[in-house]
Design an enzyme around this catalytic site. Structure first.
Site, PDB file in Angstrom:
ATOM      1  N   CYS A  53      60.187  76.621  73.222  1.00 22.58           N
ATOM      2  CA  CYS A  53      61.360  77.103  73.966  1.00 22.58           C
ATOM      3  C   CYS A  53      61.293  76.770  75.459  1.00 22.58           C
ATOM      4  CB  CYS A  53      61.502  78.612  73.815  1.00 22.58           C
ATOM      5  SG  CYS A  53      61.764  79.071  72.121  1.00 22.58           S
ATOM      6  N   HIS A  60      66.263  81.372  79.188  1.00 21.67           N
ATOM      7  CA  HIS A  60      66.198  80.947  77.783  1.00 21.67           C
ATOM      8  C   HIS A  60      66.792  82.076  76.943  1.00 21.67           C
ATOM      9  CE1 HIS A  60      64.912  79.814  73.908  1.00 21.67           C
ATOM     10  NE2 HIS A  60      63.914  80.669  73.843  1.00 21.67           N
ATOM     11  N   ASN A 107      68.838  81.682  69.337  1.00 25.19           N
ATOM     12  CA  ASN A 107      67.767  81.000  70.064  1.00 25.19           C
ATOM     13  C   ASN A 107      67.714  79.542  69.605  1.00 25.19           C
ATOM     14  OD1 ASN A 107      65.345  79.978  71.006  1.00 25.19           O
ATOM     15  ND2 ASN A 107      64.110  81.736  70.404  1.00 25.19           N
TER      16      ASN A 107
END
Ligand code: ACO
Length: 325
Positions: free
Chosen positions: A112, A252, A282
């Site tokens: 990520c 994020h 996500n």
């Protein structure tokens, strides 16, 4: 000399999977997912779409905004953990799809945090004078690595891509600072066990569902909150920028509770935080460039604004970038 973002683009696959769809697949509820994560729906790539296709769509838009042609690009960096195949890099496949024949190309795997890592590498190449125009892409087709029988992960993840074009800038605008970090001692909090040299693909690995993302969510969550709170405060302090001067925090998009904790630590109200995880979940390395592109196109950031990007993910890895837009 600094590097400056002169174009952004993003692409989200058309197919939407809502929390209500997931209720029919695993033992979960729309209410649980919304309250624990903030996610309502996510996008899933069609059977024909692969990571380089999503990257290509996002890159074309970023190049258009930058007013550059693929032939102007010196380097392509793709951040992904769900590339087209283990060999070659997705960046090379993207280079071919764009016909960006001059560009060197490679991938970065920092989960990520991949986009921040890729941005840091691009920034260093520009500052050193080695390259002028760099395309940085985050692209993920996590749906192919998602165990749709595992409620602890399948409710979180989504597919998408975002891209930026960087070029040198001789004024005070651009990337002011980027910090990247890792702690490999916690590699097993978030991993795909099989498919590498440690556990090559076999009948057994397929049967035991070892080609899917495994996450110890609650432990990851605690480290993420602790780490990100410290990181954002330090990044602003080191650059002499007050949180009151920040136009937008672009985090994020992993979990609304992690984002809220970071914003609270900075004393920012949520109207100064870019949020789209309700729509996309996500998307790992794609999440920040997608959010950045939406913020730019929605007019949420204007020239001269301070914006702060931050991410945390598998590795473990984390990082932040302070930008004067
Ligand atoms: N629906 C209903 N119940 C669920 C679900 C679900 N989808 N998933 C888990 N539960 C249950 C658990 O089984 C557990 O039940 P139990 O108490 O009976 O054992 C209970 O809910 C609580 O589970 P926790 O894991 O403790 O829940 P938590 O509040 O930590 O939320 C979550 C889970 C959303 C995964 C959170 O921990 C999180 O967001 N973690 C961080 C994720 C992250 O940031 N990862 C890094 C980036 S990802 C990347 O790099 C690809």
């Amino acid at each position: 000399m600094r590097s400056r973002i002169i174009g952004t683009g993003s692409y989200l696959p058309e197919r939407v999977i809502t929390n209500f769809d997931l209720e029919k697949m695993v033992d979960t509820s729309d209410e649980w997912i919304r309250e624990r994560t903030g996610i309502r729906e996510r996008r899933v790539a069609s059977e024909e779409e692969v990571a380089s296709d999503l990257a290509h769509e996002a890159s074309v838009k970023a190049l258009q905004m930058a007013g550059l042609s693929p032939k102007d690009i010196d380097l392509i960096i793709v951040a992904t953990v769900s590339g087209d195949m283990p060999l070659p890099s997705t960046a090379c496949i993207l280079q071919h799809k764009l016909d960006a024949t001059k560009a060197a190309a490679f991938d970065i795997n920092a989960a990520c945090s991949g986009f921040i890592y890729a941005l840091a590498v691009a920034d260093a190449f520009i500052k050193s004078g080695i390259y002028r125009n760099i395309l940085v892409v985050g692209t993920e087709v996590l749906s192919r690595f998602t165990d749709w029988q595992d409620r602890t992960t399948c409710v979180l993840l989504g597919d998408g891509a975002g891209a930026v074009v960087l070029t040198p800038s001789n004024n005070e605008y651009g990337v002011l600072s980027i910090k990247i970090f890792a702690d490999g001692s916690m590699w097993d909090l978030l991993h795909i066990p099989a498919g590498g040299s440690k556990m090559p693909a076999s009948e057994e690995t397929v049967k035991n569902r070892l080609h899917f993302i495994k996450m110890r969510g609650n432990e990851t969550f605690k480290v993420a909150v602790r780490t990100l709170e410290k990181l954002v405060i330090e990044t602003l302090k080191e650059n002499g920028v007050k949180s009151s001067e920040l136009a937008l925090l672009i985090p994020h998009q992993a979990n609304m509770r992690i984002i809220s904790a970071t914003a609270k630590r900075l004393g920012l109200s949520l109207d100064r935080v870019m949020l789209n995880l309700d729509k996309y979940g996500n998307t790992s390395a794609a999440s920040i460039p997608i959010a950045l592109d939406e913020a730019a196109r929605q007019g949420k950031i204007k020239e001269g604004d301070y914006i702060l990007l931050e991410a945390f993910g598998g590795g473990l890895t984390w990082g932040a970038a302070l930008i004067r837009w």
